[in-house]
Each structure stands twice: as structure tokens, then as C-alpha cells.
Design an enzyme around this catalytic site. Structure first.
Site: not given
Ligand code: SAJ
Length: 451
Positions: A109, A231, A286
Site C-alpha cells: 500500500t 499499525k 513503511c
């Protein structure tokens, strides 16, 4: 753990299937993992090792061919070994993933060029699953998403293309991945997880699966939005803390204080402090990405994440700050920049891994090129981006060294190593060298960051 799993499994059969099966030993289910990267492949391996019938699916034929030949560069050593003996199979043909009991979606993503969430790969994967699934399936998403994305975008996409209804015809759960590339201690099998289900049967079914396959604590969240937020928050927390020490490093550079010593000193306090370290920037798919998801989510609710935006701004400035330090160090050494050759050591974003996504080294490379500086690059984990074959060749070719990634091979370099190859200036973008060895008379000028 296993007892829990059987309990949940019995409960699952009790809730969802006829009573007669509650005592039956588990008929291992068919599992499809969509996305065979460093998140999906370990899941395939551990599920197969728990006797599930596993197929890994990816849209990349290249990845699938490599996996069919039992090759995958993304894995830890123990997982490489598992791959060689695993019963998991791999395909890029959706016809072979029809009618599975459990689908796990583990696709990237990323963000777009203007740093907005890009759910394209995730929604495409959801559509693929929707077209091959049958009633009774459990779908689990592991991809990192903003709060509410599962229920407002993923589930509707599945319902639209399957004609099925969540809760009635299929189950849904969210369990964000926490894979930490290059980590020798924590891996997919043992890293603690958070989990939430669309409803109780979904939760029990997913909980049973993870407890059966992994050996990891599972924290059950109240709802899916909370699990999605966990997350995002844990990664934004890291970005903010790195920005904090990066800002301190820039201040301490002016104040002559050694930030590394100060952080190590602060870390002597066993509570209420978590050490992070300054560097030439924050890379990976991330940490520099997830804060932009939260910033966007805040915008949708009329909220401005000032702290997250400021942290991103500080961290994105670090590669340029590092190049400025290099330019200053060359001038301080009475060298002419246009007569220098700079060896950029490290291209990947993180120690001892080969992933160059969002790597600050690439930003520094562009900045150095924009200044018409002659550059050689070397990264043992990214040979395709290296202009020289090894470290000796890099040190031979250059008189200035810029360390962008603290690969183990670079951390062992001593002043005499640089002097032997005629290197006159070393700029250490990861503070990975022992600064105390670089005495004024050692023959090479050392510049760290915040020290
Ligand atoms: N970095 C710093 N200073 C630090 C720590 C990292 O500048 O103190 C830089 C690194 O050099 C790198 C970037 O930040 O360029 C990201 O480093 P990372 O150690 O956070 O590595 P990642 O991106 O692989 O982050 C993963 C994340 N795991 C998941 O998202 C599942 C993150 O949540 C973990 O905290 C992190 O690993 C970890 O702890 O190593």
C-alpha cells in the site's frame, strides 16, 4: 497456544458449522496468499508447515517462476530453508485459486508521487479474490491501511465483484503485517500481532488460523478500525522519534555535542525513553509512507497532523543536510569539489538488506549529481545500482567517501583503510564508524551527523 487454537477451532465449528464436527480433528483448509513478497511468502511457508494446503498467488510471473524454483531473495535464512522443503505451491493464474477456505491479502500500500495513499494494488487484489472466492470463505487483509479502509473500500469491493455479503456469505478480518526485514530475532512466525474481525465468527476463525499457524501473541482489538490504526500509529511513532533525534543532531552539530553519546546516556534510563538514532534520512516502504496515510486520514476529518507533517519535513531534509555537510567538509580539507570523486557507500534504505525503496541514498545521489560531482556507488546488497564491483574499488576510485547505509561491511572500516586508498574525507551518514579512532593526525578527515 495449540490449546487455544483447538478451543477456537471447536468454537468456530460450533458457531458456523453443524455440531457434529466440533470434535472432529481439523481438516486442514485450503489457503491462498495473495501477494508473494517478504510478507506473503513466509505466511505461505508457515501455513504449509501447519499442514494447510497453500497456494501463493502473485501478478508477477517473474516472482512466481522464482518461487516455483524455490528461490526468493526476500526471506530470512530459516525461511529460505523452509521454502526448499515446503508443500506450498505458487501461481500467477487466478483459475488455480478458486474456492479456497481462507484468502490472505498481503500486497503493498504505497503512496503516489504527491504522497497520497495508493490503494490500487490492494483493491485490485480484493477484486481478484472476489472473482474466485465462494460462500463461506474467510478473507484476511494484512496490508497496512488507514482506519476505515477495510470497511469502506475493501469489503465493498469484494461484495461488488463476488455478489456475496460480508458476515452472511463470507468472513472478514484485519491483521496488519509486522515483518521487519533483516531482523534476526523477530519474524513472521513469532512477531506479536493485533487482530480484529468484522464480526465474532470472523474473529474466531481468523484467531484460530493464526494461533494454529504462528507462535505469536495475538492481541484482539475491539474493531477493525482500531487494528488498522495500530499499525499506522506504531510506524508514525517511529518516524516522529527519528525526526526528533535528527533535529537534535542538526542542533548539536552547531553546539559541539555528540548526539550518539547523549542518546546512549538517555537510554540508561530504563523507562520512558526509547533510543532512536540520527541519520541521512528515513527510507523503506513503511516508516516514511505510513505517516502520509494518517495525514490524509486526518484531512478527511478536518484535522491537521502538524507533528506528523513536521517530522516528515525534517526527515526528508536529512539527505540534503548530509550533502551540505560533505560540501563543507571538502572545503574545510582545502579540496576543490569539482576535482573530487565521491564514493557513495550504500544504496538500500537499511542495514544489510537490498531494498532501495524510498532510500535516502537515492536522494543524496541525485543531489550530488545536480552539483556535477563525480560519483561512484557501491552497495553489496544492490549490485545493479553499484558502479564498482566491491569496496576496495570504491575506495580506490574516490578521495571522498559518503556512507549512506550502515551495512556491516562498512562499519568495520578504520582510518588506515581510508588512508591506504588515498581517501581524504569521510562523511558518515549513519554514525556507524568509531569516531574516536579518527584523530586529527590520522590522515583522514571524519565528519559524522550530530557528533
Ligand atoms: N532509521 C533512522 N534512525 C533510527 C531507526 C531507523 O534513521 O533510529 C532509518 C533507517 O536507516 C531506515 C528507516 O529509518 O532508513 C526505516 O528503518 P526501520 O528500522 O524502521 O526499518 P523498516 O522500514 O523496515 O521498519 C520496520 C517496520 N516494521 C513494520 O512496519 C512491520 C517498523 O514498524 C519497525 O519498527 C522497524 O522495522 C524496526 O523496528 O526495525
Amino acid at each position: 497456544m495449540k490449546t487455544n487454537a483447538l478451543h477456537n477451532q471447536a468454537l468456530y465449528h460450533h458457531l458456523l458449522r453443524d455440531e457434529s464436527r466440533t470434535n472432529e480433528l481439523t481438516l486442514k483448509e485450503h489457503v491462498v496468499v495473495v501477494g508473494t513478497g517478504y510478507v506473503g511468502v513466509p505466511l505461505c511457508l508457515y501455513a504449509a508447515a501447519a499442514d494447510y494446503q497453500v497456494i501463493g498467488f502473485d501478478i508477477s510471473a517473474e516472482k512466481i517462476v522464482a518461487l516455483q524454483n524455490r528461490v526468493c531473495s526476500d526471506l530470512a535464512l530459516v525461511e529460505q530453508r523452509l521454502l526448499g522443503m515446503s508443500t506450498a505451491r505458487f501461481t500467477d493464474d487466478p483459475q488455480y485459486i478458486k474456492g479456497a477456505d481462507i484468502y490472505l491479502i498481503c500486497v503493498p500500500t504505497p503512496v503516489t508521487e504527491n504522497m497520497e495513499p495508493d490503494l490500487g494494488p490492494l483493491l485490485a487484489a480484493a477484486k481478484t479474490v472476489a472473482t474466485v472466492m465462494e460462500p463461506g470463505s474467510l478473507i484476511i487483509v494484512e496490508s497496512t491501511v488507514n482506519p476505515s479502509v477495510s470497511e469502506t473500500q475493501v469489503i465493498p469491493k469484494i461484495e461488488e465483484y463476488s455478489g456475496l455479503k460480508v458476515g452472511t456469505d463470507f468472513h472478514f478480518a484485519y491483521c496488519p503485517e509486522r515483518v521487519n526485514p533483516g531482523d534476526a530475532t523477530y519474524n513472521t512466525y513469532n512477531i506479536a500481532r493485533v487482530l480484529a474481525g468484522y464480526d465474532q465468527p470472523s474473529l474466531f476463525r481468523a484467531l484460530y488460523f493464526y494461533e494454529d499457524v504462528l507462535n505469536a501473541p495475538i492481541a484482539v482489538m475491539e474493531n477493525i478500525k482500531e487494528a488498522e490504526a495500530v499499525k499506522m500509529v506504531e510506524n508514525a511513532f517511529r518516524d516522529v522519534n527519528i525526526a526528533f533525534v535528527n533535529e537534535l543532531a542538526m542542533a548539536f552539530d552547531l553546539e559541539g555535542i555528540d548526539i550518539k553519546h547523549v542518546i546512549e546516556g538517555a537510554a540508561s534510563k530504563p523507562f520512558a525513553f526509547m533510543a532512536h538514532y540520527p541519520g541521512c534520512g528515513v527510507g523503506g516502504h513503511c516508516i516514511p509512507v505510513d505517516p502520509y496515510y494518517l495525514i490524509e486520514y486526518g484531512k478527511q476529518h478536518g484535522f491537521d497532523h502538524q507533528v506528523l507533517r513536521s517530522a516528515r519535513s525534517v526527515n526528508e531534509s536529512m539527505p540534503h543536510y548530509m550533502v551540505k555537510k560533505l560540501v563543507q567538509a571538502v572545503a574545510d580539507a582545502d579540496l576543490k569539489l569539482d576535482e573530487c570523486t565521491v564514493a557513495l557507500l550504500g544504496i538500500s534504505y537499511k542495514r544489510d538488506v537490498g531494498d532501495k525503496r524510498e532510500s535516502p541514498a537515492l536522494v543524496m545521489l541525485d543531489d550530488l549529481k545536480a552539483r556535477q560531482i563525480h560519483i561512484e556507488t557501491y552497495d553489496p546488497y544492490v549490485p545493479k545500482e553499484s558502479t564498482v564491483a566491491d569496496l576496495s574499488a570504491a575506495l580506490t576510485a574516490a578521495n571522498v567517501v559518503l556512507i549512506a547505509t550502515n551495512h556491516s561491511e562498512f562499519c568495520e572500516l578504520l582510518p588506515e583503510d581510508f588512508v591506504r586508498f588515498g581517501v581524504q574525507v569521510v562523511v558518515d551518514g549513519r554514525n556507524c564508524l568509531d569516531k574516536t579512532l579518527f584523530t586529527p593526525d590520522c590522515g583522514v578527515r571524519y565528519v559524522g551527523i550530530g557528533r
